[in-house]
Each structure stands twice: as structure tokens, then as C-alpha cells.
Enzyme design. Structure first.
Site, PDB file in Angstrom:
ATOM      1  N   ARG A 102       0.843  -1.199   0.000  1.00 57.39           N
ATOM      2  CA  ARG A 102       0.000   0.000   0.000  1.00 57.39           C
ATOM      3  C   ARG A 102       0.879   1.250   0.000  1.00 57.39           C
ATOM      4  NH1 ARG A 102      -1.975   1.680   4.700  1.00 57.39           N
ATOM      5  NH2 ARG A 102      -2.601  -0.413   5.348  1.00 57.39           N
ATOM      6  N   TYR A 112     -15.703  18.174 -15.233  1.00 55.11           N
ATOM      7  CA  TYR A 112     -16.200  16.802 -15.396  1.00 55.11           C
ATOM      8  C   TYR A 112     -17.301  16.583 -14.353  1.00 55.11           C
ATOM      9  CZ  TYR A 112     -16.453  11.804 -14.583  1.00 55.11           C
ATOM     10  OH  TYR A 112     -16.923  10.544 -14.386  1.00 55.11           O
ATOM     11  N   ASP A 143      -6.534  19.956 -13.614  1.00 50.14           N
ATOM     12  CA  ASP A 143      -6.904  18.665 -14.197  1.00 50.14           C
ATOM     13  C   ASP A 143      -6.470  18.710 -15.657  1.00 50.14           C
ATOM     14  OD1 ASP A 143      -8.169  16.552 -15.475  1.00 50.14           O
ATOM     15  OD2 ASP A 143      -9.953  16.629 -14.208  1.00 50.14           O
ATOM     16  N   LYS A 152      -7.633   7.883 -19.231  1.00 46.46           N
ATOM     17  CA  LYS A 152      -7.877   8.451 -20.551  1.00 46.46           C
ATOM     18  C   LYS A 152      -6.612   8.396 -21.419  1.00 46.46           C
ATOM     19  CE  LYS A 152     -12.008   9.252 -18.924  1.00 46.46           C
ATOM     20  NZ  LYS A 152     -11.989   9.448 -17.531  1.00 46.46           N
TER      21      LYS A 152
END
Ligand code: PLP
Length: 382
Positions: A46, A98, A172, A197
């Protein structure tokens, strides 16, 4: 190293044990210790995993940052940025975001006492006028999803930091990718990606990324990621790293095809407004030309016949452009923001900023342009 070389070599070296050129996929949750706390740099996956480290070094390199972080999704990366703040802090965000980002801001973090002000970020004064003593973060998307608005990252960074240098600027950069614009170099503090993306590029993974250039911020982000646990998995890290190695050549074709599709739509008798920053009549064209290398592969538009029937007919009739959520993969996709990517925004808010039921968003892929244009033509005439 120049950008194209960085996508392949940035932060990479052959794996030490075997010389493997690509990092092995380390499917392990834990690492042997010779004595409590004594290990080879990896304790529990982790915290760190060598495959993820290889990807994170690449992420830092392509955005001109010092540190990169790979998350389980783009939303997990945004969630991490907001966890840098505390109740009462204020965030100024673009009003065209978004839909999932808007949903997270309004339905999740507002509940925990963060205050959001939404402004049109294509005018700097809208941002500076909204700054108060409590402002801690400016959240920008540019180009925006789905209206393709452009924010001047360099000018906004200077104007905001002039008022209060402690305010963080986060961008972003999902639509542009570092191939087109590098926000850290333009003055931002944090770059965020839905690596799902263009970075991944093949529609085969969900992932988020943060990149920073400052040690204290990097430590805080690492702490939040380790404490909260929203990490990218080893196999996904491998796939994203493989995707990044061809980012530059994919983006060249996305941009080429994006320009051709925008120009085809602009000249089509059945098409109304086209939203593409590469068009000279686009409101943000000059700024886009200044801060982006090219204009990307995202194109939004409305039919002249703005009825829902005509819009749905088009959406149901494309063949190469698959009707699906998401964007940035090698294949062309078509999306209906009002019901799909931005369906979580209340209708009144959506309409106020221009996301009407007639808006269509294309993610132009890297297929042969003649085939893409033929597909659009037949769907427009269906
Ligand atoms: N930011 C933008 C601009 C997006 O388009 C998306 C997803 O579509 C996200 C963030 C969220 O990323 P993810 O779907 O990887 O969680």
C-alpha cells in the site's frame, strides 16, 4: 531529455535483479525484512510497490514534476487533493467541470465543511474576485469537459499567487495531457490526471495521477495516499506505463484527426456550434495557442436541429464512434454529456453553463480520418 524521450525513458532504468527492460509486475502485498524495519526499500505494497514506483517516476518526468502518485482512479486522485484541506477552507473551481468532479465537490466534500465557489475560469478576474482569506485552492480544468473552455494557467497562477502565495493551484490536465501543456511549468502546484484516458490510452484501465514539484506537498500527498489507501494496482501500473511510452505519437494523431473533425463539422450544413479550441472563432483560441502545443482530440458540437430526437438519432447511428462513457483511447467514442458524463449535474445548473440536451462530445481516436469523417457524415444523414 526532451518530451518524446521522456515518455519512454523518463525515470526508468532496467530492473536490477534481471535487467528486464520493462519493470516486472510485482504481484506481492509484502516484502521480506532482515530485521524489524530493515528492508530493501519496500515494506508493504500500500505504501510502495516497485511496478507503481516505475510508473510514478514516469508520471513525474512527463509533467516536469519531482514526484508522481498513481491512484486507483481519477476521482481518488481528486479526493486526495481535497484531503489536503480542512473544514472551513474555500475552493474556487471552474463552473464547467467533469460531472464526477462536480458531484464529488457538491455531494461529498461540501458535507465535510469545504466551501466551493464556481466561476467561469476563462476570465482571470472571475477567479481573483472570488478569493477570500479562507481560499486555499483553485481547481482548474483546461480545456474543460465538455465545453472546451480554456483557462490561462500561467496568468491565473501569477494573479492568484500575487494575492496569496499560499493558495494552491491544481490543474486537471486530462484533456490536454503533458504532450500539449505542462501546468507545473506554467506555475501550477498540482497536476491531476484521469490516467484512465490519454495516459493509459487504450481504454483498458481506471487510474488517477497527481504530480507535484515541491517536497512538502509531495510528503503530504504520500501520507494521504498511504493512510487512505487509494493506490493503483501493479498490473494497471504496468499497463499505464506501457501506454505512456506511446503518448506522444498517439497525441500527434489525435490532434491531427481532432482538427480535421472540427473543421468538417464546422462546415457541415446540419451542424450548429462546434466547440474546439483550435478553431479561430473559439473564445480561448489565442490562449490555447500560447499554452498548448496543439489542440487535442476532443471536439464537442450541437446539431442545428437541437431537438432531443435529432440528437439521439445521431448518437444511435454512429458506427466507428462508439457511444460510450470515457475518452482518450485509441478508438473514437461519442458521448451525450447531459445523460452520460455530466448526468449527475442538476439540469438547472447544466443548462446555465450551456450543457444542453443537444450537446454531443466526441473523443476523436487515431483511426484513418477518411473512415471517421464518413462515419460522421452517414450518422448526420441517418
Ligand atoms: N477528470 C476528467 C476531466 C475526466 O474526464 C474524468 C473522467 O471522465 C475524471 C476526472 C475522473 O477520472 P476517473 O474516471 O479515472 O475516476
Amino acid at each position: 531529455m526532451k518530451f518524446n524521450t521522456k515518455t519512454i525513458h523518463g525515470g526508468q532504468k532496467p530492473e536490477e535483479a534481471t535487467g528486464a527492460v520493462m519493470p516486472p509486475v510485482f504481484l506481492t502485498s509484502t516484502f521480506a525484512q532482515s530485521s524489524p524495519g530493515k528492508h530493501k526499500g519496500y515494506a508493504y505494497a500500500r505504501g510502495t510497490n516497485p511496478t507503481r514506483t516505475a510508473l510514478e517516476n514516469s508520471l513525474a518526468s512527463i509533467e516536469n514534476g519531482t514526484h508522481g502518485f498513481a491512484f486507483s482512479s481519477g476521482m481518488a486522485a481528486i479526493d486526495c487533493v481535497l484531503r489536503l484541506l480542512k473544514p472551513g477552507d474555500e475552493i474556487i473551481a471552474g463552473n464547467d467541470l467533469y460531472g464526477g468532479t462536480y458531484r464529488m465537490f457538491t455531494q461529498l466534500f461540501q458535507k465535510y465543511g469545504l466551501e466551493f465557489t464556481y466561476v467561469d475560469t476563462d476570465e482571470i478576474v472571475n477567479i481573483t474576485n472570488a478569493i477570500t482569506e479562507k481560499t486555499k485552492l483553485v481547481w482548474l480544468e483546461t480545456p474543460t469537459n465538455p465545453l472546451m473552455k480554456i483557462a490561462d494557467i500561467a496568468a491565473i497562477s501569477v494573479a492568484v499567487k500575487d494575492i496569496n502565495s499560499a493558495i494552491l493551484i491544481a490543474v486537471d490536465n486530462t484533456f490536454a495531457t503533458p504532450y500539449l501543456q505542462q501546468p507545473l511549468t506554467l506555475g501550477a502546484d498540482i497536476v491531476m490526471h484521469s490516467a484512465t484516458k490519454y495516459l493509459g490510452g487504450h481504454s483498458d484501465l481506471i487510474m488517477g495521477a497527481l504530480m507535484v514539484k515541491e517536497e512538502t506537498l509531495a510528503k503530504e500527498i504520500h501520507f494521504i495516499q498511504f493512510a487512505a489507501g487509494a493506490i493503483a494496482a501493479p498490473m494497471d501500473s504496468f499497463l499505464a506505463l506501457r501506454g505512456i511510452k506511446t503518448l506522444h505519437i498517439r497525441m500527434q494523431r489525435h490532434c491531427e484527426n481532432g482538427r480535421a473533425v472540427a473543421s468538417f463539422l464546422e462546415n457541415h450544413a446540419k451542424v450548429g456550434q462546434v466547440y474546439f479550441p483550435g478553431l479561430e472563432n473559439h473564445r480561448g483560441h489565442k490562449i490555447a495557442k500560447k499554452q498548448m502545443k496543439d489542440f487535442g482530440g476532443m471536439v464537442s458540437f450541437k446539431l442545428k436541429d437541437e431537438s432531443i430526437e435529432a440528437t439521439f438519432k445521431f448518437l444511435e447511428n454512429t458506427k466507428l464512434f462508439t457511444l460510450a462513457e470515457s475518452l482518450g483511447g485509441v478508438e473514437s467514442l461519442v458521448n451525450h454529456p447531459a445523460t452520460m458524463s455530466h448526468g449527475s449535474i442538476p439540469e438547472k445548473e447544466r443548462l446555465k453553463i450551456g450543457i444542453t440536451n443537444s450537446l454531443v462530445r466526441l473523443s476523436v481516436g487515431i483511426e484513418d480520418i477518411e473512415d471517421l469523417l464518413a462515419d460522421l457524415e452517414q450518422a448526420l444523414n441517418a
